[in-house]
Scaffold this active site. Structure first.
Site, PDB file in Angstrom:
ATOM      1  N   HIS A  66      65.210 101.702  -8.504  1.00 21.71           N
ATOM      2  CA  HIS A  66      64.445 102.900  -8.105  1.00 21.71           C
ATOM      3  C   HIS A  66      63.362 103.078  -9.164  1.00 21.71           C
ATOM      4  O   HIS A  66      63.674 103.476 -10.292  1.00 21.71           O
ATOM      5  CB  HIS A  66      65.345 104.129  -8.084  1.00 21.71           C
ATOM      6  CG  HIS A  66      66.518 104.006  -7.157  1.00 21.71           C
ATOM      7  ND1 HIS A  66      66.506 104.489  -5.867  1.00 21.71           N
ATOM      8  CD2 HIS A  66      67.743 103.449  -7.343  1.00 21.71           C
ATOM      9  CE1 HIS A  66      67.683 104.245  -5.295  1.00 21.71           C
ATOM     10  NE2 HIS A  66      68.446 103.616  -6.172  1.00 21.71           N
ATOM     11  N   PHE A  67      62.121 102.766  -8.818  1.00 23.81           N
ATOM     12  CA  PHE A  67      61.064 102.762  -9.832  1.00 23.81           C
ATOM     13  C   PHE A  67      60.139 103.983  -9.751  1.00 23.81           C
ATOM     14  O   PHE A  67      59.158 104.079 -10.469  1.00 23.81           O
ATOM     15  CB  PHE A  67      60.286 101.452  -9.781  1.00 23.81           C
ATOM     16  CG  PHE A  67      61.011 100.280 -10.436  1.00 23.81           C
ATOM     17  CD1 PHE A  67      62.196 100.470 -11.148  1.00 23.81           C
ATOM     18  CD2 PHE A  67      60.508  98.991 -10.344  1.00 23.81           C
ATOM     19  CE1 PHE A  67      62.864  99.399 -11.753  1.00 23.81           C
ATOM     20  CE2 PHE A  67      61.165  97.914 -10.955  1.00 23.81           C
ATOM     21  CZ  PHE A  67      62.339  98.118 -11.651  1.00 23.81           C
ATOM     22  N   ASN A  98      63.357 105.954  -1.932  1.00 25.85           N
ATOM     23  CA  ASN A  98      63.425 107.402  -2.209  1.00 25.85           C
ATOM     24  C   ASN A  98      62.391 107.832  -3.249  1.00 25.85           C
ATOM     25  O   ASN A  98      62.720 108.421  -4.270  1.00 25.85           O
ATOM     26  CB  ASN A  98      64.845 107.835  -2.604  1.00 25.85           C
ATOM     27  CG  ASN A  98      65.421 107.077  -3.779  1.00 25.85           C
ATOM     28  OD1 ASN A  98      65.096 105.923  -4.014  1.00 25.85           O
ATOM     29  ND2 ASN A  98      66.285 107.724  -4.536  1.00 25.85           N
ATOM     30  N   HIS A 180      73.880 102.462   1.362  1.00 26.20           N
ATOM     31  CA  HIS A 180      74.537 103.237   0.297  1.00 26.20           C
ATOM     32  C   HIS A 180      75.700 103.919   1.004  1.00 26.20           C
ATOM     33  O   HIS A 180      75.508 104.855   1.778  1.00 26.20           O
ATOM     34  CB  HIS A 180      73.570 104.254  -0.304  1.00 26.20           C
ATOM     35  CG  HIS A 180      74.195 105.094  -1.369  1.00 26.20           C
ATOM     36  ND1 HIS A 180      73.641 105.274  -2.599  1.00 26.20           N
ATOM     37  CD2 HIS A 180      75.361 105.815  -1.388  1.00 26.20           C
ATOM     38  CE1 HIS A 180      74.413 106.059  -3.335  1.00 26.20           C
ATOM     39  NE2 HIS A 180      75.463 106.410  -2.618  1.00 26.20           N
ATOM     40  N   HIS A 234      75.849  98.450  -4.228  1.00 27.72           N
ATOM     41  CA  HIS A 234      76.711  98.932  -5.324  1.00 27.72           C
ATOM     42  C   HIS A 234      78.134  99.307  -4.905  1.00 27.72           C
ATOM     43  O   HIS A 234      78.545 100.462  -4.986  1.00 27.72           O
ATOM     44  CB  HIS A 234      76.084 100.091  -6.099  1.00 27.72           C
ATOM     45  CG  HIS A 234      75.375 101.142  -5.303  1.00 27.72           C
ATOM     46  ND1 HIS A 234      75.794 101.588  -4.089  1.00 27.72           N
ATOM     47  CD2 HIS A 234      74.253 101.847  -5.592  1.00 27.72           C
ATOM     48  CE1 HIS A 234      74.967 102.522  -3.658  1.00 27.72           C
ATOM     49  NE2 HIS A 234      74.029 102.694  -4.543  1.00 27.72           N
ATOM     50  N   ASP A 305      70.792  98.992  -9.771  1.00 30.21           N
ATOM     51  CA  ASP A 305      70.574 100.369  -9.312  1.00 30.21           C
ATOM     52  C   ASP A 305      69.832 101.157 -10.400  1.00 30.21           C
ATOM     53  O   ASP A 305      70.117 102.343 -10.616  1.00 30.21           O
ATOM     54  CB  ASP A 305      71.888 101.039  -8.928  1.00 30.21           C
ATOM     55  CG  ASP A 305      71.684 102.337  -8.160  1.00 30.21           C
ATOM     56  OD1 ASP A 305      70.584 102.544  -7.626  1.00 30.21           O
ATOM     57  OD2 ASP A 305      72.628 103.145  -8.094  1.00 30.21           O
TER      58      ASP A 305
HETATM   59  O1  DOR Z   1      72.834 107.416  -8.954  1.00 30.71           O
HETATM   60  C1  DOR Z   1      71.957 107.162  -8.135  1.00 30.71           C
HETATM   61  N1  DOR Z   1      70.693 107.550  -8.330  1.00 30.71           N
HETATM   62  N2  DOR Z   1      72.284 106.496  -7.012  1.00 30.71           N
HETATM   63  C2  DOR Z   1      71.401 106.321  -6.010  1.00 30.71           C
HETATM   64  O2  DOR Z   1      71.719 105.675  -5.056  1.00 30.71           O
HETATM   65  C3  DOR Z   1      70.060 106.934  -6.099  1.00 30.71           C
HETATM   66  C4  DOR Z   1      69.665 107.054  -7.489  1.00 30.71           C
HETATM   67  C5  DOR Z   1      68.377 107.780  -7.747  1.00 30.71           C
HETATM   68  O3  DOR Z   1      67.397 107.484  -7.043  1.00 30.71           O
HETATM   69  O4  DOR Z   1      68.321 108.572  -8.673  1.00 30.71           O
END
Ligand code: DOR
Length: 440
Positions: A66-67, A98, A180, A234, A305
């Protein structure tokens, strides 16, 4: 932007595609590996890298990160994240939808690809996120490794938790669906039950093993009904690993994170909310069962992740704290340290962090040190140990759940498309990765 020159990597311990190792040379010309041999001589002068005492691996492909760009750049952006990748030996990544706006349309996907082409020092691909309303986008979006479905642990448009809505997605099209898997209804119920508790350890009780198992069971059921390519992101529990051991169709794959292998609920006592993630950390028993499932091929590969949040955000009081932890800089040394500790072999780490990911996502020409393959490589030092230090991290979030852990296998040099992108602490910010393509 710079252009790749020829590189001759001399006298490395090379991990070969068959899992064996050989002391030898690797020649790269342009973007490709052109020769692998015990001693290579070249007619034309080339830049040489003395790799004596170091181990050469295919670059890591991290299939879940998640960048945060666009929209959440205070946590991370594509430039800082890709520099962290280069430092961690990650030469390609697959990023999640997201962000703000969500990556749920072709134009949002195009925007990310455009940003990445300008900023990313490693190769990149982006998932398209499922909503209950974007089926046409899910069918047509290109290029993408697949559809990301949040069955739980999400709010707003990206949450798709009703069986009917999920079935509509599984029933149409052929592309990979990555889930997920946490059951939102169970999480909602248990949030009420545990309301008012501010100890972050309760996070693992609220989003418990059963919540993960219920969602994984549902995803498997739908995948089997439509013979639909499914990837379980995950995987975190012994229960899910045992389920897959009993019943894993050939078209299903699963991944595990280093933190679900090597951290457990004890971590709340030492690092508090920094240990909070989704799916949550589990018990030492889960750690062991996940390791065994990985060694047995029930779990196919590793993902980080990488989900950075600022320390200020993490310093709030549970449950106001966000879930997630960074990982791209530490995943390879974490796994190689485990290999040195006898948990697995270095060849297995290569399989789980490069080759198996390339195969699962149809990423051609990557994941092996073979002539004709892309020159995405990482030279690691398996002889020395060095602690994870906050001040050395390149992720914008500047923290790691593994701070203070003494690790070996740190990348010394990382090469992307035949160019040195990281060398002994320095990132060459002129290098640009390429958009990945996916063959289904
Ligand atoms: O812990 C998490 N944080 N799991 C996820 O699947 C999303 C992620 C996030 O985007 O912060």
């Amino acid at each position: 932007m710079s252009t790749p020159q020829s590189l001759l990597i001399r006298q490395a311990e090379i991990i070969l595609p068959n899992g064996e190792s050989m002391i030898g040379d690797v020649l790269t010309e342009g973007r490709y590996i052109t020769q692998v041999g015990r001693e290579i001589t070249t007619a034309t002068p080339v830049k040489e890298i003395d790799a004596q005492g170091l181990t050469l691996l295919p670059g890591v492909i991290d299939p879940q990160v998640h960048f945060r760009e666009p929209g959440l750049e205070h946590k991370e952006d594509l430039f800082t994240a890709s520099c962290a990748c280069a430092k961690g030996g990650v030469t390609s990544f697959l990023e999640m939808p997201n962000t703000r706006p969500l990556t749920t349309t072709q134009s949002a996907l195009d925007d990310k690809l455009q940003r990445a082409s300008q900023k990313c020092v490693v190769n990149y691909g982006f998932f398209i996120g499922a909503t209950t309303e974007n089926l046409p986008d899910l069918l047509s979006a290109q290029p993408t490794p697949g559809i990301k479905v949040f069955m739980g642990s999400m709010h707003g448009q990206l949450l798709v938790n009703q069986e009917e809505a999920l079935e509509a997605i599984f029933a149409r099209g052929k592309r990979l669906i990555a889930v997920h898997a946490e059951d939102q209804a169970r999480i909602n119920e248990r949030r009420q039950e545990f309301a008012g508790i501010t100890d972050p350890a309760v996070h693992s009780q609220i989003q418990d093993n059963q919540a993960a198992l219920l969602a994984t069971q549902l995803a498997l059921k739908l995948s089997k009904k439509y013979q639909r390519r499914l990837h379980i992101l995950h995987l975190s529990t012994a229960d899910e690993a045992e389920l897959l051991r009993q019943d894993k169709p050939s078209w299903v794959t699963a991944e595990v994170t280093p933190q679900h292998l090597m951290l457990n609920t004890d971590a709340y006592e030492t690092i508090g909310t920094l240990a909070q993630m989704n799916p949550p950390l589990r018990s030492p028993h889960d750690n062991e069962v996940l390791w065994q499932a990985l060694r047995d091929g029930i779990i196919d590969f590793i993902a980080t992740d990488h989900a950075p949040h600022t320390l200020a955000e993490k310093a709030q009081t549970y449950p106001n704290t966000p879930s997630g932890m960074p990982g791209v800089e530490t995943s390879l040394p974490m796994m190689l340290t485990a290999a040195m500790d006898g948990k697995c072999t270095v060849a297995q780490v290569v399989q789980w962090m490069s080759k198996a990911v390339a195969v699962a996502y149809g990423i051609a020409n990557k994941g092996e040190i073979t002539p004709g393959y892309d020159a995405d490589l990482v030279l690691v030092d398996l002889k020395n140990y060095h602690p994870v230090k906050r001040e050395e991290l390149l992720t914008k979030s500047r923290w790691s759940p593994f701070e203070g852990w003494s690790l070996t296998g740190w990348p010394v040099t990382t090469i992307v498309g035949g160019e040195v992108v990281y060398d002994k602490g320095q990132v060459n910010t002129q290098v640009r990765g390429q958009a990945l393509t996916f063959v289904s």
